[in-house]
Design a protein around this motif. Structure first.
Motif, PDB file in Angstrom:
ATOM      1  N   PHE A   5      13.514 -41.647  35.144  1.00  0.00           N
ATOM      2  CA  PHE A   5      13.350 -41.770  33.696  1.00  0.00           C
ATOM      3  C   PHE A   5      12.857 -40.454  33.090  1.00  0.00           C
ATOM      4  N   ILE A   6      11.938 -39.773  33.773  1.00  0.00           N
ATOM      5  CA  ILE A   6      11.455 -38.469  33.294  1.00  0.00           C
ATOM      6  C   ILE A   6      12.602 -37.466  33.236  1.00  0.00           C
ATOM      7  N   ILE A   7      13.462 -37.477  34.252  1.00  0.00           N
ATOM      8  CA  ILE A   7      14.609 -36.561  34.277  1.00  0.00           C
ATOM      9  C   ILE A   7      15.546 -36.835  33.104  1.00  0.00           C
TER      10      ILE A   7
ATOM     11  N   VAL B 115      15.656 -34.192  45.429  1.00  0.00           N
ATOM     12  CA  VAL B 115      16.468 -33.179  46.105  1.00  0.00           C
ATOM     13  C   VAL B 115      17.406 -32.470  45.135  1.00  0.00           C
ATOM     14  N   TYR B 116      18.109 -33.235  44.319  1.00  0.00           N
ATOM     15  CA  TYR B 116      19.119 -32.653  43.448  1.00  0.00           C
ATOM     16  C   TYR B 116      18.530 -32.053  42.173  1.00  0.00           C
ATOM     17  N   THR B 117      17.388 -32.567  41.714  1.00  0.00           N
ATOM     18  CA  THR B 117      16.900 -32.180  40.386  1.00  0.00           C
ATOM     19  C   THR B 117      15.549 -31.491  40.409  1.00  0.00           C
ATOM     20  N   LEU B 118      14.541 -32.076  41.051  1.00  0.00           N
ATOM     21  CA  LEU B 118      13.184 -31.559  40.937  1.00  0.00           C
ATOM     22  C   LEU B 118      12.965 -30.257  41.697  1.00  0.00           C
ATOM     23  N   ARG B 119      13.932 -29.857  42.527  1.00  0.00           N
ATOM     24  CA  ARG B 119      13.855 -28.547  43.180  1.00  0.00           C
ATOM     25  C   ARG B 119      14.399 -27.450  42.278  1.00  0.00           C
ATOM     26  N   ASN B 120      14.971 -27.844  41.137  1.00  0.00           N
ATOM     27  CA  ASN B 120      15.554 -26.890  40.190  1.00  0.00           C
ATOM     28  C   ASN B 120      14.448 -26.297  39.319  1.00  0.00           C
ATOM     29  N   ALA B 121      14.333 -24.963  39.309  1.00  0.00           N
ATOM     30  CA  ALA B 121      13.235 -24.293  38.590  1.00  0.00           C
ATOM     31  C   ALA B 121      13.316 -24.551  37.089  1.00  0.00           C
TER      32      ALA B 121
ATOM     33  N   LYS C 233      12.086 -28.033  36.287  1.00  0.00           N
ATOM     34  CA  LYS C 233      10.628 -28.145  36.379  1.00  0.00           C
ATOM     35  C   LYS C 233       9.958 -27.546  35.146  1.00  0.00           C
ATOM     36  N   LYS C 234      10.493 -26.428  34.642  1.00  0.00           N
ATOM     37  CA  LYS C 234       9.947 -25.832  33.422  1.00  0.00           C
ATOM     38  C   LYS C 234      10.149 -26.764  32.230  1.00  0.00           C
ATOM     39  N   ALA C 235      11.324 -27.376  32.158  1.00  0.00           N
ATOM     40  CA  ALA C 235      11.620 -28.279  31.038  1.00  0.00           C
ATOM     41  C   ALA C 235      10.720 -29.510  31.066  1.00  0.00           C
ATOM     42  N   ILE C 236      10.437 -30.033  32.263  1.00  0.00           N
ATOM     43  CA  ILE C 236       9.535 -31.188  32.375  1.00  0.00           C
ATOM     44  C   ILE C 236       8.134 -30.803  31.914  1.00  0.00           C
ATOM     45  N   LYS C 237       7.690 -29.604  32.277  1.00  0.00           N
ATOM     46  CA  LYS C 237       6.376 -29.131  31.819  1.00  0.00           C
ATOM     47  C   LYS C 237       6.353 -29.004  30.299  1.00  0.00           C
TER      48      LYS C 237
END
Length: 315
Positions: free
Chosen positions: A44-46, A287-293, A296-300
């Motif tokens: 959901f966060i993604i 694996v597919y999404t949260l390893r993407n830099a 991770k910046k966008a979630i922050k």
């Protein structure tokens, strides 16, 4: 528990569940409840991040958001029933609910498999045609890939459900599983199911094997390109691809064991079912999404906006 014989049409099925050992059920309930909540929360966060951040409105992130939505849908078909059965002594499911569960399970799983193929195509274009990537993988192409994945999943599931509904069910009604699935249900039909099983094998097993081969070839080509041409960030790129291949194998290899040959019960079929129906939807975003830099910046950024807006309301 022995199979019961009936002379009337089956109206419900009895699910034997994941285990017959009561002492394990509370532990399994807590474990899978945490997995399910984590699957919902992370995916959901993604989805929220991709929708709310204009910088992520590109093909790669749209495909990742689509995968996240499919992960939520796929896990929600079987996991709630698994959890409720771990707490209940009355483990039954109506015939209609069973058919719907199989339909949606294979609908979402089929769409997910073809979405992974679309994501592999996206990565191939990004690595082999970097200068033309935005032109080739524009938003229109991305939307068509997503729509095609859903349509193929729908067609795959509709054909399978249609074949299953043609069979008569008038005898045993006990399923040795924690949810309804084709290999167990088809064995309960009170007719010769050899032809139907062969049709299901073609519709399920052949499609799964073809998708798995396409994905393996795609990732092999991408790995070769990374090893021979990429210099900056090579180790990270190889690590990311290797992890994605591992998770892909977790999803496809158990499915091949269950669907790719004549349906027979084997010792690990419930373990394999848990892996691709409960565990994989949680692993995919990690694996597919949260390893993407960039993700991770966008979630922050999203979390900071939420915290800042909440702070403003209280001041």
């Amino acid at each position: 528990m022995e199979k019961e014989n009936f002379t009337t049409t089956v109206t419900e099925f009895v699910l034997l569940g994941l285990t017959q050992r009561p002492e394990l059920q509370p532990f399994l309930y807590v474990t899978f409840f945490i997995v399910y909540i984590n699957t919902w929360l992370v995916n959901f966060i993604i989805i929220t991040t991709v929708v709310s951040d204009y910088q992520l409105h590109t093909s790669m992130y749209i495909l990742l958001a689509n995968l996240a939505f499919l992960d939520i849908c796929d896990s929600s078909v079987s996991t709630p029933k698994l959890l409720s059965n771990l707490l209940s002594q009355h483990k039954t499911i109506s015939f209609n609910e069973c058919i719907l569960q199989m339909f949606f399970f294979h609908f979402f799983a089929g769409a997910m498999g073809f979405s992974l193929v679309g994501m592999a195509v996206d990565r191939y274009v990004a690595i082999y045609k970097p200068l033309r990537y935005l032109t080739i993988m524009n938003r229109g192409v991305c939307v068509r890939l997503v729509a095609l994945a859903w349509l193929v999943g729908l067609a795959h599931s509709a054909v399978q459900t249609g074949l299953l509904l043609q069979l008569p069910f008038c005898g045993p009604n006990i399923l040795d599983n924690f949810y309804c699935d084709v290999p167990q249900v088809i064995k309960l039909a009170c007719t010769n199911t050899h032809l139907a099983e062969m049709q299901m094998n073609l519709n399920n097993g052949l499609v799964i094997i073809i998708m798995f081969i396409i994905l393996l070839i795609s990732y092999t080509v991408i790995l070769i390109k990374i090893r021979t041409h990429v210099t900056e960030g090579k180790h990270k790129a190889l690590s990311t691809c290797g992890t994605q291949i591992t998770v892909m194998c977790f999803q496809f290899i158990p499915s091949i064991f269950i669907y790719a040959w004549p349906f027979k019960q084997f010792a690990l079929h419930k373990v394999f079912s848990v892996i691709y129906s409960v565990i994989t939807p949680m692993l995919n975003p990690m694996v597919y999404t949260l390893r993407n830099a960039e993700m991770k910046k966008a979630i922050k950024r999203l979390l900071n906006r939420m915290l800042f807006s909440r702070w403003e309301r209280h001041t």
